[in-house]
Design a protein around this motif. Structure first.
Motif, PDB file in Angstrom:
ATOM      1  N   LEU A 153       0.808  -1.220   0.000  1.00  0.00           N
ATOM      2  CA  LEU A 153       0.000   0.000   0.000  1.00  0.00           C
ATOM      3  C   LEU A 153       0.841   1.271   0.000  1.00  0.00           C
ATOM      4  O   LEU A 153       0.439   2.283  -0.562  1.00  0.00           O
ATOM      5  CB  LEU A 153      -0.939   0.014   1.213  1.00  0.00           C
ATOM      6  N   LEU A 154       1.976   1.232   0.657  1.00  0.00           N
ATOM      7  CA  LEU A 154       2.816   2.430   0.781  1.00  0.00           C
ATOM      8  C   LEU A 154       4.255   2.067   0.443  1.00  0.00           C
ATOM      9  O   LEU A 154       4.896   1.311   1.165  1.00  0.00           O
ATOM     10  CB  LEU A 154       2.715   2.993   2.209  1.00  0.00           C
ATOM     11  N   TRP A 155       4.746   2.609  -0.635  1.00  0.00           N
ATOM     12  CA  TRP A 155       6.045   2.212  -1.186  1.00  0.00           C
ATOM     13  C   TRP A 155       7.157   3.139  -0.726  1.00  0.00           C
ATOM     14  O   TRP A 155       7.752   3.852  -1.534  1.00  0.00           O
ATOM     15  CB  TRP A 155       5.997   2.211  -2.702  1.00  0.00           C
ATOM     16  N   ARG A 156       7.435   3.148   0.537  1.00  0.00           N
ATOM     17  CA  ARG A 156       8.575   3.918   1.041  1.00  0.00           C
ATOM     18  C   ARG A 156       9.165   3.183   2.233  1.00  0.00           C
ATOM     19  O   ARG A 156       8.484   2.361   2.855  1.00  0.00           O
ATOM     20  CB  ARG A 156       8.180   5.350   1.371  1.00  0.00           C
TER      21      ARG A 156
ATOM     22  N   LEU B 213      -3.157   8.553   5.171  1.00  0.00           N
ATOM     23  CA  LEU B 213      -3.403   7.116   5.221  1.00  0.00           C
ATOM     24  C   LEU B 213      -4.702   6.777   4.488  1.00  0.00           C
ATOM     25  O   LEU B 213      -4.740   5.844   3.683  1.00  0.00           O
ATOM     26  CB  LEU B 213      -3.472   6.629   6.663  1.00  0.00           C
ATOM     27  N   TYR B 214      -5.759   7.538   4.716  1.00  0.00           N
ATOM     28  CA  TYR B 214      -7.043   7.266   4.071  1.00  0.00           C
ATOM     29  C   TYR B 214      -6.934   7.449   2.558  1.00  0.00           C
ATOM     30  O   TYR B 214      -7.469   6.655   1.790  1.00  0.00           O
ATOM     31  CB  TYR B 214      -8.152   8.141   4.681  1.00  0.00           C
ATOM     32  N   GLU B 215      -6.239   8.473   2.115  1.00  0.00           N
ATOM     33  CA  GLU B 215      -6.048   8.685   0.681  1.00  0.00           C
ATOM     34  C   GLU B 215      -5.289   7.526   0.051  1.00  0.00           C
ATOM     35  O   GLU B 215      -5.667   7.030  -1.017  1.00  0.00           O
ATOM     36  CB  GLU B 215      -5.301   9.999   0.441  1.00  0.00           C
ATOM     37  N   ILE B 216      -4.244   7.074   0.712  1.00  0.00           N
ATOM     38  CA  ILE B 216      -3.432   5.967   0.202  1.00  0.00           C
ATOM     39  C   ILE B 216      -4.260   4.690   0.115  1.00  0.00           C
ATOM     40  O   ILE B 216      -4.284   4.019  -0.915  1.00  0.00           O
ATOM     41  CB  ILE B 216      -2.189   5.760   1.090  1.00  0.00           C
ATOM     42  N   VAL B 217      -4.924   4.342   1.193  1.00  0.00           N
ATOM     43  CA  VAL B 217      -5.676   3.084   1.231  1.00  0.00           C
ATOM     44  C   VAL B 217      -6.829   3.112   0.223  1.00  0.00           C
ATOM     45  O   VAL B 217      -7.043   2.146  -0.506  1.00  0.00           O
ATOM     46  CB  VAL B 217      -6.168   2.771   2.653  1.00  0.00           C
ATOM     47  N   LEU B 218      -7.566   4.212   0.149  1.00  0.00           N
ATOM     48  CA  LEU B 218      -8.688   4.297  -0.786  1.00  0.00           C
ATOM     49  C   LEU B 218      -8.224   4.208  -2.239  1.00  0.00           C
ATOM     50  O   LEU B 218      -8.926   3.672  -3.086  1.00  0.00           O
ATOM     51  CB  LEU B 218      -9.468   5.587  -0.562  1.00  0.00           C
TER      52      LEU B 218
END
Length: 116
Positions: A43-46, A62-67
């Motif tokens: 979900l998060l590439w860092r 977090l909500y923007e990334i997950v959605l």
């Protein structure tokens, strides 16, 4: 079951080639609401994937990334919280397809934008 994705989301994309994923019932979203969490690399590439939910900007991120990045409803259910989603919805920067798919299925989100 509340975690089944809606079929209408197929016509909306979170990004080219990826359909938006939406749960049928916001009550199925039972993710964390406080503390520091670590998102999975998918979900998060860092390197540092920790998110402090006590910081409003980080929570929104977090909500923007997950959605945007979720490809299964279990990812949505694991990381998002229904009441929190309604609260922050109007402040989220989302792809048009994601916003439309979620607001079409959950009018309460559209109402949250109108009230903001």
């Amino acid at each position: 079951m509340g975690a089944t994705p809606i079929h209408a989301a197929r016509r909306y994309q979170s990004r080219p080639g990826r359909c938006a994923v939406v749960v049928n019932d916001l009550a199925a979203l039972c993710g964390p609401t406080e503390g520091v969490v670590e998102l999975p690399h998918r979900l998060l590439w860092r390197p540092d994937r920790h998110v402090d939910l006590g910081q409003e900007w980080a929570l929104s991120s977090l909500y923007e990334i997950v959605l945007t990045e979720a490809v299964r409803t279990d990812e949505l259910c694991a990381w998002l919280d229904g009441p929190t989603l309604v609260r922050v919805w109007s402040d989220l920067y989302l792809p048009r397809g994601v916003r439309r798919a979620w607001e079409e299925r959950h009018p309460v989100l559209r109402q949250a934008v109108a009230a903001a």
